[in-house]
Design an enzyme around this catalytic site. Sequence first.
Site, mmCIF file in Angstrom:
data_model
loop_
_atom_site.group_PDB
_atom_site.id
_atom_site.type_symbol
_atom_site.label_atom_id
_atom_site.label_comp_id
_atom_site.label_asym_id
_atom_site.label_seq_id
_atom_site.Cartn_x
_atom_site.Cartn_y
_atom_site.Cartn_z
ATOM 1 C CG ASP A 62 -3.610 4.343 -4.454
ATOM 2 O OD1 ASP A 62 -4.002 3.692 -5.452
ATOM 3 O OD2 ASP A 62 -3.430 5.569 -4.487
ATOM 4 C CG HIS A 68 -2.187 0.816 1.011
ATOM 5 N ND1 HIS A 68 -2.164 2.184 0.937
ATOM 6 C CD2 HIS A 68 -3.478 0.456 0.844
ATOM 7 C CE1 HIS A 68 -3.400 2.644 0.752
ATOM 8 N NE2 HIS A 68 -4.212 1.603 0.684
#
Length: 515
Positions: free
Chosen positions: A492, A488
């Site tokens: 994303d 992440h």
Amino acid sequence: FGRTVLARAARRSQQQLLSSSYRYSNNSSLRNVSSILGAFNNNNSNSSRWFASYPAHEVVGMPSLSPTMESGTISSWNLEEGSSFSAGDVICSVETDKATVDFEAQDDGVVAKIIVQAPSGEIPCGTPIMVTVEDASDVPQFSDFVLEDKAPPAAAAAPAEEVAAPAPPTPAPAAPTPTPPAAAVAPASTGERVVASPRAHTLAKEKGYGDISALRIVGTGPGGRIIAQDVLDYDPSTAPAPAVAETMAAPAATPATPAAAVAAPTPLPQPVQGPGYTDYSLPASAIELASRLHNSKQNVPHYYLSIDLTLDSLMELRSNLNSTMKLDENDGGISVNDLLMKAAAAAMKTVPAANASWMDSFVRVYDSVDINIVVGNGSSLYAPVIRDVGRRGLKAVSDDVVTATSVVDGEEGSDPTTVPGFGDVGTFTMVNLGMFGVKSAAPIIREPQACALALGVIENRIVPNDDAESEEIYKESVMMTATLSCDHRVVDGAVGAQWLSAFKNHVENPVTLLL
């Protein structure tokens, strides 16, 4: 007035006591209390109350705002030099590897000097960042404040030259010492904290070694600290762990050839029977892989996305290609996995942000798509890299995959070190578990990569019929489930979804792979 002075002195004594307890205790709850209540004491021995040439003051270091925080970045200061603050006021915002945290004051005071301006680079915990005083009238005297720790080195330069004379005797014992420290550093891969500079961490990831705690590097810095030069000098083939294996094989090392010495560690000790259990030894490669995956799972913030793929068109294209070349999969023909690799590389071209690595202070995006394919299982688990999948032809990619899988099949070249790309780290990893009947899986990302793709079993499923002219409501279709693991920090949720969408489009419309 006397009561106020005594109260402040009592608070400082309490903070110093908590700070001292933090340094000599491993209790996590005490660490949390001391890092918050004792922040102004710096939680480190580097903190100083005052220097003789200045009024009473306190040098405040970068606080440890979480149990695992080793360094941070000051993103912004909420106060200026000369500003007063009270308990609970936010002094500055500190970015850690996981979040942005506010550094709150625990007592009243005045900011006399800001040592580190914002935005800053990575600052190890304990490094001085500001100076505080109790009386605002003392602030002007700190306009030219310089840490005393920085001045002595100039004066100490002369003694250093004098010490240089007796220094020559030390290189002599330095030659035999590298081997004993190897045993001391080896436990680092078992979870012990490794002290290394931020630059050393970055270099380890840039060179594809992964997390530095998984390596067996002997630090040459102060107190055994691993510095950047240690990483540059590190050679996995001469790491201390293999040296231990060689010493174990020494009694039987009658063959004089180096090749025999390397092959000697291959036989593993016999399983050890116990009351109700059996212990099996593991080769060094399996231990190294387990250590790297363990560190990756701890350091990388994983999240997972899954999608169902229709393979009817892909299977038809594969059949046409193999029939044109008059080959089948057993004779060097194109496999489904080869086409899926090309589809993954094509998706990287559509969404290049997924073909990247987290480098602590920046993100590196790669031009070439180098895919690690996981083959084998257990102690014979390998992940050779197939280079430049996106720009090479499908048959060339397929030939490289056949060479890599020959290690598991026990064919010629079964020595994994003879496989091109063995031990290298690519930019993306694919693992196919369909042969085991697994429908989906969530793979662990291998640092410094940002993504890993797991492929499930190919099966016939009943799905809604999208043919408007057909009278059948449902139809049978060849399908597969794919799961993408993402870092992440780099990829994303939106970028991960875009990559999966592009991958699905290339798989279900394989003609696009020819573009």
